[in-house]
Design a protein around this motif. Structure first.
Motif, PDB file in Angstrom:
ATOM      1  N   PHE A  12       0.811  -1.209   0.000  1.00  0.00           N
ATOM      2  CA  PHE A  12       0.000   0.000   0.000  1.00  0.00           C
ATOM      3  C   PHE A  12       0.851   1.269   0.000  1.00  0.00           C
ATOM      4  N   LEU A  13       0.334   2.289  -0.666  1.00  0.00           N
ATOM      5  CA  LEU A  13       0.873   3.642  -0.574  1.00  0.00           C
ATOM      6  C   LEU A  13      -0.165   4.490   0.141  1.00  0.00           C
ATOM      7  N   THR A  14       0.308   5.441   0.927  1.00  0.00           N
ATOM      8  CA  THR A  14      -0.570   6.336   1.683  1.00  0.00           C
ATOM      9  C   THR A  14      -0.330   7.772   1.253  1.00  0.00           C
ATOM     10  N   ARG A  15      -1.414   8.538   1.148  1.00  0.00           N
ATOM     11  CA  ARG A  15      -1.295   9.969   0.866  1.00  0.00           C
ATOM     12  C   ARG A  15      -2.295  10.731   1.710  1.00  0.00           C
ATOM     13  N   VAL A  16      -1.898  11.910   2.178  1.00  0.00           N
ATOM     14  CA  VAL A  16      -2.804  12.833   2.866  1.00  0.00           C
ATOM     15  C   VAL A  16      -2.693  14.187   2.180  1.00  0.00           C
ATOM     16  N   ARG A  17      -3.834  14.731   1.770  1.00  0.00           N
ATOM     17  CA  ARG A  17      -3.901  16.094   1.259  1.00  0.00           C
ATOM     18  C   ARG A  17      -4.771  16.919   2.195  1.00  0.00           C
ATOM     19  N   SER A  18      -4.533  18.219   2.238  1.00  0.00           N
ATOM     20  CA  SER A  18      -5.393  19.093   3.037  1.00  0.00           C
ATOM     21  C   SER A  18      -5.897  20.248   2.176  1.00  0.00           C
ATOM     22  N   PHE A  19      -7.055  20.792   2.582  1.00  0.00           N
ATOM     23  CA  PHE A  19      -7.722  21.841   1.823  1.00  0.00           C
ATOM     24  C   PHE A  19      -8.320  22.867   2.782  1.00  0.00           C
ATOM     25  N   ARG A  20      -8.396  24.099   2.332  1.00  0.00           N
ATOM     26  CA  ARG A  20      -9.144  25.121   3.055  1.00  0.00           C
ATOM     27  C   ARG A  20     -10.575  25.110   2.508  1.00  0.00           C
ATOM     28  N   VAL A  21     -11.534  24.999   3.428  1.00  0.00           N
ATOM     29  CA  VAL A  21     -12.945  25.005   3.046  1.00  0.00           C
ATOM     30  C   VAL A  21     -13.503  26.394   3.287  1.00  0.00           C
ATOM     31  N   ARG A  22     -14.046  26.984   2.252  1.00  0.00           N
ATOM     32  CA  ARG A  22     -14.585  28.341   2.334  1.00  0.00           C
ATOM     33  C   ARG A  22     -16.006  28.315   1.789  1.00  0.00           C
ATOM     34  N   GLY A  23     -16.965  28.035   2.687  1.00  0.00           N
ATOM     35  CA  GLY A  23     -18.357  27.962   2.278  1.00  0.00           C
ATOM     36  C   GLY A  23     -18.597  26.810   1.323  1.00  0.00           C
ATOM     37  N   ASP A  24     -18.963  27.125   0.068  1.00  0.00           N
ATOM     38  CA  ASP A  24     -19.272  26.102  -0.928  1.00  0.00           C
ATOM     39  C   ASP A  24     -18.116  25.846  -1.886  1.00  0.00           C
ATOM     40  N   ARG A  25     -16.893  26.146  -1.461  1.00  0.00           N
ATOM     41  CA  ARG A  25     -15.752  25.850  -2.317  1.00  0.00           C
ATOM     42  C   ARG A  25     -14.533  25.521  -1.466  1.00  0.00           C
ATOM     43  N   ILE A  26     -13.549  24.925  -2.107  1.00  0.00           N
ATOM     44  CA  ILE A  26     -12.284  24.626  -1.439  1.00  0.00           C
ATOM     45  C   ILE A  26     -11.145  25.229  -2.255  1.00  0.00           C
ATOM     46  N   ASP A  27     -10.027  25.500  -1.564  1.00  0.00           N
ATOM     47  CA  ASP A  27      -8.836  25.979  -2.251  1.00  0.00           C
ATOM     48  C   ASP A  27      -7.620  25.633  -1.404  1.00  0.00           C
ATOM     49  N   ASP A  28      -6.465  26.147  -1.797  1.00  0.00           N
ATOM     50  CA  ASP A  28      -5.215  25.962  -1.077  1.00  0.00           C
ATOM     51  C   ASP A  28      -4.919  24.484  -0.805  1.00  0.00           C
ATOM     52  N   GLU A  29      -4.952  23.669  -1.856  1.00  0.00           N
ATOM     53  CA  GLU A  29      -4.616  22.251  -1.732  1.00  0.00           C
ATOM     54  C   GLU A  29      -3.139  22.083  -1.372  1.00  0.00           C
ATOM     55  N   ARG A  30      -2.865  21.248  -0.376  1.00  0.00           N
ATOM     56  CA  ARG A  30      -1.488  20.996   0.060  1.00  0.00           C
ATOM     57  C   ARG A  30      -1.234  19.498   0.167  1.00  0.00           C
ATOM     58  N   LEU A  31      -0.040  19.083  -0.203  1.00  0.00           N
ATOM     59  CA  LEU A  31       0.382  17.705   0.008  1.00  0.00           C
ATOM     60  C   LEU A  31       0.980  17.604   1.406  1.00  0.00           C
ATOM     61  N   VAL A  32       0.310  16.879   2.266  1.00  0.00           N
ATOM     62  CA  VAL A  32       0.762  16.714   3.646  1.00  0.00           C
ATOM     63  C   VAL A  32       1.695  15.513   3.775  1.00  0.00           C
ATOM     64  N   LEU A  33       1.351  14.442   3.054  1.00  0.00           N
ATOM     65  CA  LEU A  33       2.097  13.190   3.197  1.00  0.00           C
ATOM     66  C   LEU A  33       1.888  12.326   1.966  1.00  0.00           C
ATOM     67  N   GLU A  34       2.964  11.734   1.481  1.00  0.00           N
ATOM     68  CA  GLU A  34       2.856  10.692   0.454  1.00  0.00           C
ATOM     69  C   GLU A  34       3.999   9.708   0.644  1.00  0.00           C
ATOM     70  N   THR A  35       3.658   8.446   0.897  1.00  0.00           N
ATOM     71  CA  THR A  35       4.663   7.422   1.178  1.00  0.00           C
ATOM     72  C   THR A  35       4.949   6.592  -0.062  1.00  0.00           C
ATOM     73  N   SER A  36       6.044   5.884  -0.021  1.00  0.00           N
ATOM     74  CA  SER A  36       6.342   4.897  -1.045  1.00  0.00           C
ATOM     75  C   SER A  36       5.644   3.586  -0.699  1.00  0.00           C
ATOM     76  N   THR A  37       5.652   2.655  -1.638  1.00  0.00           N
ATOM     77  CA  THR A  37       4.989   1.366  -1.457  1.00  0.00           C
ATOM     78  C   THR A  37       5.538   0.619  -0.243  1.00  0.00           C
ATOM     79  N   GLY A  38       4.638   0.113   0.590  1.00  0.00           N
ATOM     80  CA  GLY A  38       5.027  -0.732   1.702  1.00  0.00           C
ATOM     81  C   GLY A  38       5.504  -0.014   2.945  1.00  0.00           C
ATOM     82  N   THR A  39       5.459   1.324   2.962  1.00  0.00           N
ATOM     83  CA  THR A  39       5.893   2.055   4.156  1.00  0.00           C
ATOM     84  C   THR A  39       5.007   1.708   5.351  1.00  0.00           C
ATOM     85  N   HIS A  40       3.707   1.644   5.118  1.00  0.00           N
ATOM     86  CA  HIS A  40       2.741   1.294   6.166  1.00  0.00           C
ATOM     87  C   HIS A  40       1.771   0.257   5.632  1.00  0.00           C
TER      88      HIS A  40
END
Length: 297
Positions: free
Chosen positions: A228-256
């Motif tokens: 498995f590979l794991t990824r976490v992204r985060s977003f700012r929620v502003r009412g009915d839209r989102i923006d400011d996408e950020r990559l928080v975490l992305e692992t290689s295969t088999g890390t977890h």
């Protein structure tokens, strides 16, 4: 979503062999540690949803076989050193009886400050609410889109926003070029305020709002027999839209292992912690692990 038994078995076995040799994950989060949680209880395993108290200790977790449990994470400095386990309950039907196998494919978990729980299900695509782990369930209205969602790939992620609204999204969007629709339950009804861009082959399996008010999306990808590979992204929620996408975490295969549940909290130093739990698919070569990262503030 449950992986196919043989496929998950082979992938998990190879993933365990790969642990410790994986490359440093990408993103802004720093790895803190992994704790493997074990139990002899036959109902133990398959954890797909996680909620944590503000101090990162008391937790609630659900499995994808309709079970729920409470416990406490023990800590030695910044790392998890043990788990004090509580009783494992079967989630109740609306009359307090047990859920059958098709009804009980529970995936997402969210908890209000007053302790009320919300659980999303994949078998019959829905969200139910519980006053406490051993209570009977109660229906929330269903959005018109829920009924037509793909079996074993629907409402995996569930989170409560700073405004008290409930957010969910399906594991699959229908095609690689189509974003994931996000559904919001507010003032007694569901709306579909925005979508989250689909990036590559990762699929959403968990979500939580952090203490910074951002929406954090846990995603995973099964890379053939290699794990498995794991990824976490985060977003700012502003009412009915989102923006400011950020990559928080992305692992290689088999890390977890197969990380499916995520909870965000702020530690004593002011940093944001990401605590995640894996779904072992009730397979001997997989394991239930708590994995932690932090975002320095």
């Amino acid at each position: 979503m449950r992986a196919s038994p043989l496929f998950a078995l082979i992938a998990a076995g190879l993933a365990v062999l790969a642990l410790g040799g994986a490359a440093q994950p990408a993103g802004e989060a720093e790895y803190l540690g992994t704790f493997v949680w074990t139990s002899r209880d036959k109902a133990f395993g398959g954890f797909s949803g996680l909620e944590l108290a503000d101090d990162g200790r008391a937790f609630v977790a659900i499995s994808d076989k309709g079970n729920i449990t409470r416990g406490e994470l023990l800590r030695d400095g910044v790392r998890i050193s043990g788990v004090r386990s509580g009783e494992i309950f079967e989630l109740g039907d609306t009359d307090g009886g047990a859920l059958d196998r098709y009804e009980g494919d529970s995936e997402g978990l969210a908890q209000r400050p007053d302790g009320r729980l919300y659980v999303s299900f994949e078998g019959i695509h829905r969200v139910w609410t519980y006053s406490h782990p051993a209570s009977e369930g109660a229906w929330l209205p269903r959005h018109g889109d829920f009924k037509g969602m793909q079996d074993n790939s629907s409402l995996e992620a569930l989170a409560i926003g700073p405004d008290g609204a409930l957010y969910t999204l399906p594991e699959r969007s229908g095609r690689m070029s189509r974003p994931f629709p996000v559904y919001r339950y507010k003032h007694g009804s569901w709306g579909r305020p925005f979508s989250i861009p689909r990036r590559g082959e990762f699929l959403p399996v968990g979500a939580d709002f952090g203490p910074d008010g951002r929406l954090y999306l846990l995603e995973r990808h099964l890379n053939g027999i290699f794990g498995f590979l794991t990824r976490v992204r985060s977003f700012r929620v502003r009412g009915d839209r989102i923006d400011d996408e950020r990559l928080v975490l992305e692992t290689s295969t088999g890390t977890h292992d197969n990380l499916e549940g995520i909870a965000l909290w702020r530690d004593k130093s002011g940093d944001i912690r990401l605590t995640m739990i894996s779904d072992d698919n009730f397979r001997i070569f997989q394991r239930t692990e708590f994995v932690e990262y932090r975002i320095k503030q």
